[in-house]
Design a protein around this motif. Structure first.
Motif, PDB file in Angstrom:
ATOM      1  N   LEU A 119      22.382  32.681  29.601  1.00 36.58           N
ATOM      2  CA  LEU A 119      22.744  33.047  30.966  1.00 36.58           C
ATOM      3  C   LEU A 119      22.850  34.564  31.118  1.00 36.58           C
ATOM      4  CD1 LEU A 119      25.476  30.361  31.758  1.00 36.58           C
ATOM      5  CD2 LEU A 119      22.994  30.217  32.020  1.00 36.58           C
ATOM      6  N   GLY A 120      22.733  35.021  32.361  1.00 38.16           N
ATOM      7  CA  GLY A 120      22.845  36.437  32.655  1.00 38.16           C
ATOM      8  C   GLY A 120      24.158  36.766  33.323  1.00 38.16           C
ATOM      9  N   ILE A 121      24.205  37.912  33.969  1.00 35.68           N
ATOM     10  CA  ILE A 121      25.445  38.401  34.573  1.00 35.68           C
ATOM     11  C   ILE A 121      25.702  37.778  35.944  1.00 35.68           C
ATOM     12  CG2 ILE A 121      25.203  40.579  33.348  1.00 35.68           C
ATOM     13  CD1 ILE A 121      24.456  41.879  36.028  1.00 35.68           C
ATOM     14  N   GLY A 122      24.758  36.964  36.413  1.00 33.91           N
ATOM     15  CA  GLY A 122      24.856  36.355  37.736  1.00 33.91           C
ATOM     16  C   GLY A 122      23.622  36.606  38.562  1.00 33.91           C
ATOM     17  N   ASP A 123      22.632  37.274  37.964  1.00 35.13           N
ATOM     18  CA  ASP A 123      21.442  37.670  38.711  1.00 35.13           C
ATOM     19  C   ASP A 123      20.141  37.166  38.096  1.00 35.13           C
ATOM     20  OD1 ASP A 123      21.474  39.193  36.439  1.00 35.13           O
ATOM     21  OD2 ASP A 123      21.034  41.095  37.432  1.00 35.13           O
ATOM     22  N   SER A 124      20.212  36.171  37.214  1.00 32.54           N
ATOM     23  CA  SER A 124      18.989  35.641  36.612  1.00 32.54           C
ATOM     24  C   SER A 124      18.764  34.198  37.060  1.00 32.54           C
ATOM     25  CB  SER A 124      19.060  35.719  35.083  1.00 32.54           C
ATOM     26  OG  SER A 124      20.090  34.902  34.577  1.00 32.54           O
ATOM     27  N   SER A 125      17.574  33.679  36.801  1.00 30.72           N
ATOM     28  CA  SER A 125      17.163  32.394  37.363  1.00 30.72           C
ATOM     29  C   SER A 125      18.038  31.235  36.900  1.00 30.72           C
ATOM     30  CB  SER A 125      15.707  32.114  37.018  1.00 30.72           C
ATOM     31  OG  SER A 125      15.520  32.058  35.612  1.00 30.72           O
ATOM     32  N   SER A 126      18.595  31.315  35.705  1.00 34.00           N
ATOM     33  CA  SER A 126      19.397  30.209  35.176  1.00 34.00           C
ATOM     34  C   SER A 126      20.870  30.299  35.542  1.00 34.00           C
ATOM     35  CB  SER A 126      19.273  30.167  33.646  1.00 34.00           C
ATOM     36  OG  SER A 126      19.745  31.377  33.074  1.00 34.00           O
ATOM     37  N   ASP A 127      21.252  31.348  36.249  1.00 36.58           N
ATOM     38  CA  ASP A 127      22.669  31.588  36.528  1.00 36.58           C
ATOM     39  C   ASP A 127      23.143  30.751  37.716  1.00 36.58           C
ATOM     40  OD1 ASP A 127      22.475  33.370  34.503  1.00 36.58           O
ATOM     41  OD2 ASP A 127      22.575  35.163  35.736  1.00 36.58           O
ATOM     42  N   THR A 128      23.618  29.563  37.409  1.00 38.99           N
ATOM     43  CA  THR A 128      24.214  28.679  38.412  1.00 38.99           C
ATOM     44  C   THR A 128      25.641  28.368  37.977  1.00 38.99           C
ATOM     45  OG1 THR A 128      23.594  26.599  37.331  1.00 38.99           O
ATOM     46  CG2 THR A 128      21.944  27.620  38.768  1.00 38.99           C
ATOM     47  N   TRP A 129      26.460  27.926  38.939  1.00 37.60           N
ATOM     48  CA  TRP A 129      27.838  27.574  38.596  1.00 37.60           C
ATOM     49  C   TRP A 129      27.862  26.433  37.596  1.00 37.60           C
ATOM     50  CZ3 TRP A 129      30.761  31.314  39.316  1.00 37.60           C
ATOM     51  CH2 TRP A 129      30.797  32.066  40.485  1.00 37.60           C
TER      52      TRP A 129
END
Length: 571
Positions: A528-538
C-alpha cells in the motif's frame, strides 16, 4: 530551550519514540504496531498492556507527517485512545474494529438527513472498494471543491476522527493521562529559498502579473534532498510538554539556535502590482524582516497557545513539492481553485492566530499589492511550512537534538508487494541507486531508506547525523523477521531490529558530535501507499492492520518481541 550543544557527558540517557511519515500508511501502521506491542506487553510491566505502561520509558514522542496525525490523536483524544485499546484487544479483527470505529463511525459524514446518508454511502463506495479509494474519498469529503486548504482538511480530519477541535492548543490540560508530561516534537520544514531563489506567496489572476514572493538573504543554506533544483528547506519543530498549560513554552528551539540567531532566517519580500494591462505599468515593492524575535515570542515562548490541528497540518503538508516552488502554471491552477495546499504561517502574530492571520494577509493582496501590504507581510514574518519529510522523514534527528540517546523508530516502505521480492537499493556501497535492487526476503538485512538518509552519503540538510554509512550500520545490524500468517497480504514483510550509531555535528538540527545512539526499530514493508496509489482503499488498510496485529500475536512471534524488543527497550 536548547541554547547550545551540550557535551556528550552532560546528556542523561533519554528515550524517544519516533514515527516516520507516510500519510495514511503511517497512521495505520502506527495503530497496528502499537496494538501488537500492547498485546505482547501484557506479561511485562504492570501486566495491563496499557499505553501508559508501554511508553513509560519514553519521555519524547517525535512525529512526522502521517505519524503526526497518529500522535496528535493519541496525545490529545481520549476517544482515540479508547479506539487504540479496542484495536489492541481485537487481534485478528483489529482492522475491522479500526474500520468501524474510525472510518465508518467518525470519518463518514454524520446526520440523519437523506443528503447526509447518501453522501456517506458515496464516500463508503469510493473509499472502501475503488482504486485510489482513499484519495477519492478524501477529495469528496471536502465537497466544497472551490475552497480547499490543507489546514482545513486536517482540522476536519482530527475533529471528526478524534474530537480535536481546531481551537485546541498544544498546551491544553484536557489530555489523556498516559501522555502527561511527555514532550511532543511535531516536526515540520520551513520553506526557506536561498537568496537567488524565490518562493511564490501569492499570485493574481492568470494573464496578469501581480504577485508576491519571498526568499532568504543568505546563500549558505543547507544541502537538501532537492538542492540540485534550488529548493531549500530548513528543519524545524513545534514542541511542547503535554498537559503543561497554554502558557507553557516549547521544550526545544523551533530551529537550531545557531540558525535562528543568524541572518539565515531573514526573509526578503518582493511584490509586483500589474497595471491595467498585464505587460505594462507595473509597480514593484520590497521589504525584509528578521524572524528570530517572532519565533522566540510566538513559536517558543508561546508554544502552548499554538493549535494542535494547525501544527499537525504543517507536519503533514506533503504537496509542498507542487506549491513551495511552484511555476506559473501550477500556481495559476491553485489560484483558480482558490486553495492552499500547504499552510502559511505568521511568526509575528499571536501564537493562537499564527495559522489564520497569514492566509488572511495573503488573501488581502487581491485588493492590490502595495508597499504597505508588503511591509505587513514582513512584519508578520509570513512564510510557508512544508511536510517534515522534506528534511527528515524519520523524526530521529529532532529526537536526538532533544536529548534522546535511546530511540525506538517506526519505519515503513510503501508500494512494495510480495511479488516484488525486492526494494530499491539504497546503500550497499554507501550511495543511493534506484536502478539496483536487493532481495526483500527473510534473513537479509533490510534496506531502510529513512535510516539511510541520516547516514554518511545521505541527503539530510547540512550533512548527516551519523558518522557511519548505511553500509556500516547494515553490516552490524541485529534483526529478526516475523513469521507471517498469510502468503497474500498488503503486509509484505515485518522486521524488528537494533543497531548502534554515533552522531556527528549537524548545526541545522542542533545535534552535537560523539553521542552513541541505541536505535531499535520496527520496519513494515507494504504494497500500500500513503493514500495516493491504486491499491489504497479503506478495505486494504483495514486488512493491513489485521495482518500486522495477527502476525505480532502469533505465539512464536510474540515471544521474540517480548524477549528481543520489549525487554530492555520498553521495560
Amino acid at each position: 530551550i536548547l541554547r547550545e550543544f551540550p557535551s556528550p557527558t552532560e546528556i542523561a540517557v533519554m528515550a524517544a519514540w519516533c514515527g516516520q511519515g507516510d500519510g495514511y500508511l503511517a497512521l495505520t501502521v502506527n495503530v497496528a504496531v502499537t496494538a501488537g506491542l500492547m498485546q505482547a506487553s501484557k506479561s511485562l510491566g504492570d501486566g495491563s498492556g496499557s499505553l501508559k505502561d508501554l511508553f513509560t520509558k519514553f519521555p519524547i514522542m517525535s512525529s512526522v507527517s502521517g505519524s503526526s496525525w497518529y500522535m496528535a490523536s493519541l496525545l490529545y483524544s481520549e476517544k482515540f485512545v479508547k479506539l487504540q485499546e479496542e484495536v489492541a484487544a481485537a487481534k485478528s479483527d483489529a482492522g475491522k474494529v479500526f474500520h468501524n470505529g474510525w472510518v465508518d463511525k467518525e470519518y463518514r459524514p454524520k446526520g440523519a438527513s437523506i443528503a447526509s446518508i447518501v453522501w456517506a454511502k458515496i464516500l463508503e463506495a469510493a473509499g472502501d472498494n475503488m482504486n485510489y479509494g482513499v484519495l477519492i474519498s478524501t477529495i469528496l469529503e471536502n465537497n466544497k471543491l472551490t475552497n480547499i486548504t490543507w489546514l482545513q482538511y486536517i482540522e476536519v480530519l482530527l475533529s471528526h476522527t478524534a474530537g480535536i477541535e481546531p481551537s485546541k492548543p498544544l498546551g491544553s490540560t484536557d489530555v489523556p493521562s498516559w501522555g502527561l508530561s511527555k514532550t511532543w516534537l511535531c516536526n515540520v520544514s520551513v520553506v526557506a529559498p536561498a537568496a537567488d531563489t524565490k518562493s511564490m506567496l501569492w499570485k493574481g489572476k492568470p494573464l496578469y502579473q501581480s504577485h508576491v514572493s519571498y526568499s532568504t538573504t543568505n546563500t549558505a543554506l543547507p544541502v537538501t534532498p532537492e538542492s540540485a533544483l534550488e529548493k531549500e528547506y530548513l528543519p524545524a519543530r513545534f514542541s511542547v510538554k503535554v498537559g503543561a498549560g497554554v502558557d507553557s513554552s516549547s521544550t526545544l528551539s523551533y530551529c537550531a539556535t545557531s540558525v535562528v540567531n543568524s541572518s539565515q532566517l531573514t526573509l526578503k519580500y518582493s511584490g509586483v502590482e500589474a497595471g491595467c494591462l498585464p505587460w505594462c505599468c507595473q509597480d514593484s515593492f520590497s521589504s525584509s524582516a528578521q524572524l528570530s524575535n517572532g519565533i522566540s515570542a510566538n513559536f517558543e515562548k508561546g508554544a502552548g497557545h499554538l493549535s494542535v490541528s494547525a501544527c499537525t497540518a504543517a507536519s503533514s503538508a506533503f504537496l509542498y513539492g507542487l506549491v513551495a516552488y511552484a511555476g506559473d502554471i501550477e500556481y495559476d491552477v491553485e489560484t483558480l481553485l482558490n486553495t492552499q495546499f500547504i499552510p502559511s504561517v505568521s511568526a509575528g502574530s499571536e501564537p493562537a492566530d499564527a495559522f489564520t492571520s497569514a492566509p488572511k494577509m495573503l488573501s488581502d493582496l487581491s485588493a492590490g499589492v502595495t508597499q504597505s501590504s508588503i511591509d505587513a507581510l514582513a512584519s508578520g514574518g509570513v512564510h510557508w511550512l512544508a511536510d517534515a519529510g522534506a528534511t527528515d522523514i524519520s523524526g530521529i534527528a529532532s529526537a536526538i537534538a532533544a536529548g534522546a540517546t535511546e530511540v525506538f523508530a517506526v519505519f515503513m516502505q510503501p508500494g512494495v508487494g510480495l511479488d516484488a521480492k525486492s526494494i530499491p537499493k539504497v546503500s550497499v556501497d554507501g550511495e543511493a541507486d534506484a536502478n539496483e535492487v536487493l532481495p526483500n526476503i527473510a534473513g537479509v538485512a533490510p534496506e531502510i531508506w529513512a535510516l539511510y538518509m541520516l547516514c554518511q552519503g545521505g541527503t539530510l540538510p547540512g550533512g548527516p547525523v551519523f558518522a557511519e554509512t548505511y553500509k556500516d550500520l547494515r553490516g552490524k545490524m541485529e534483526f529478526f523477521d516475523l513469521k507471517q500468517t498469510v502468503d497474500s497480504s498488503p503486509l509484505t514483510r515485518q522486521v524488528f531490529g537494533s543497531v548502534k550509531a554515533t552522531t556527528v555535528s549537524n548545526k541545522w538540527f542542533g545535534i552535537p558530535p560523539g553521542l552513541t545512539i541505541n536505535l531499535s526499530f520496527v520496519y513494515v514493508i507494504s504494497s500500500l501507499g500513503i493514500g495516493d496509489s491504486s491499491s489504497d482503499t479503506w478495505n486494504n488498510y483495514e486488512q493491513l492492520i489485521s495482518d500486522i496485529v495477527s502476525t505480532m500475536s502469533m505465539p512464536e512471534n510474540e515471544k521474540l518481541i517480548q524477549d528481543k524488543v520489549l525487554k530492555g527497550t520498553f521495560f
